[in-house]
Design a protein around this motif. Structure first.
Motif, mmCIF file in Angstrom:
data_model
loop_
_atom_site.group_PDB
_atom_site.id
_atom_site.type_symbol
_atom_site.label_atom_id
_atom_site.label_comp_id
_atom_site.label_asym_id
_atom_site.label_seq_id
_atom_site.Cartn_x
_atom_site.Cartn_y
_atom_site.Cartn_z
ATOM 1 N N GLN A 1 0.859 -1.364 0.222
ATOM 2 C CA GLN A 1 -0.242 0.116 -0.096
ATOM 3 C C GLN A 1 0.928 1.359 0.004
ATOM 4 O O GLN A 1 1.733 1.438 0.988
ATOM 5 N N ILE A 2 1.033 2.224 -1.041
ATOM 6 C CA ILE A 2 1.577 3.144 -1.287
ATOM 7 C C ILE A 2 1.062 4.402 -1.595
ATOM 8 O O ILE A 2 0.205 4.499 -2.446
ATOM 9 N N THR A 3 1.518 5.529 -0.697
ATOM 10 C CA THR A 3 0.818 6.592 -0.859
ATOM 11 C C THR A 3 1.828 7.641 -1.670
ATOM 12 O O THR A 3 3.049 7.863 -1.107
ATOM 13 N N PHE A 4 1.766 8.254 -2.801
ATOM 14 C CA PHE A 4 2.493 9.125 -3.436
ATOM 15 C C PHE A 4 2.168 10.492 -2.985
ATOM 16 O O PHE A 4 1.042 10.859 -3.140
ATOM 17 N N ILE A 5 2.993 11.333 -2.350
ATOM 18 C CA ILE A 5 2.703 12.825 -2.285
ATOM 19 C C ILE A 5 3.433 13.610 -3.515
ATOM 20 O O ILE A 5 4.643 13.891 -3.489
ATOM 21 N N GLY A 6 2.599 13.842 -4.315
ATOM 22 C CA GLY A 6 3.105 14.637 -5.548
ATOM 23 C C GLY A 6 2.855 13.696 -6.915
ATOM 24 O O GLY A 6 3.205 12.263 -6.644
#
Length: 267
Positions: free
Chosen positions: A2-7
């Motif tokens: 589970q990966i969240t990209f900021i940008g």
């Protein structure tokens, strides 16, 4: 994962594209640009929004904003990070600064990628200190391996070293390509023909180098017959100190990387 990209800019998009091809990931992108959000959320397994969702220690957060924006992003993120692994692809920002801005968080991996990641041919240098365990290292490596080759660095200064070789290296190659295209046009080829010839020449030379363990200098010598045409060109390059200039340029690049890192990592 589970990966969240900021940008959701070009490099983030390249990494996300590679992860989508890998499959098996839940990816969320946080970006203020509606067009970017729409484009990325159209990919399988990707969602997008304007706000950072609730995070947990089982997740990975990839910081993919401009270095000048990173302090504010980190400070806003610190209260909701909840122990998640942080992977920063922002150029220059040191681990110490990232940790400070994230409220003392130490589960951080720094990465220096390069632009060929956009076509799955990237090179990424990674560094983490002893606070980051093997499982976290494997997770960060898997994320960056989605875009090409990865190399773990022995110390944080290695980020500046790899910046001078592969991080900025594509620009050196494009610079040489520009010169060859100019030369081709000068002798009468059209711009399109020159581009085609030069790109094919680089592609072929790289493929040949990859197909053998022969030293690069020997491969160059194999093309350079004594008294021949190639020897004349190489003699000109040597007289103009082209190779020495490339080495010095890489040194200058490394020095600037250190300078920028010091500047950007200040409070």
């Amino acid at each position: 994962m589970q990966i969240t990209f900021i940008g959701g800019g070009n490099m983030a998009t390249a990494i996300i594209g590679g992860l989508v091809k890998q499959g098996g990931h839940q990816i969320h992108v946080v970006d203020p640009n509606a067009d970017r959000r729409d484009a990325l959320s159209a990919l399988q397994g990707v969602t997008a929004g304007e706000a950072v969702p609730a995070l947990s220690a089982d997740e990975v957060v990839v910081l993919a904003v401009k270095p000048q924006q990173l302090k504010g992003v980190c400070e806003a993120l610190s209260a909701t990070l909840n122990g998640a692994l942080v992977v920063s692809i922002a150029a220059g920002i040191r681990l110490e600064a990232l940790s400070r801005w994230l409220g003392g968080h130490t589960r951080i991996v720094r990465v220096m990628p390069n632009t060929p990641a956009m076509v799955g041919k990237g090179v990424s240098g990674l560094f983490a200190d002893t606070a980051v365990g093997e499982a976290d290292r494997k997770a960060a490596d898997a994320i960056m391996a989605a875009t090409g080759v990865t190399l773990w660095l022995a110390d944080e200064e290695g980020i500046d070293d790899i910046t001078s070789v592969s991080g900025s290296g594509p620009a050196y190659v494009f610079y040489f390509m520009e010169g060859m295209i100019n030369a081709a046009c000068e002798v009468g080829f059209s711009e399109a023909e020159a581009r085609r010839l030069v790109l094919a020449t680089f592609e072929g030379a790289v493929a040949l180098a990859q197909s053998t363990d022969t030293d690069i200098a020997q491969l160059r010598a194999n093309v350079t017959s004594k008294g021949g045409t190639t020897e004349r060109a190489i003699a000109r390059f040597d007289a103009e100190l082209v190779k020495a200039a490339i080495v010095q340029g890489a040194r200058d690049c490394r020095a600037r990387s250190i300078e920028l890192g010091e500047q950007l990592s200040r409070d």
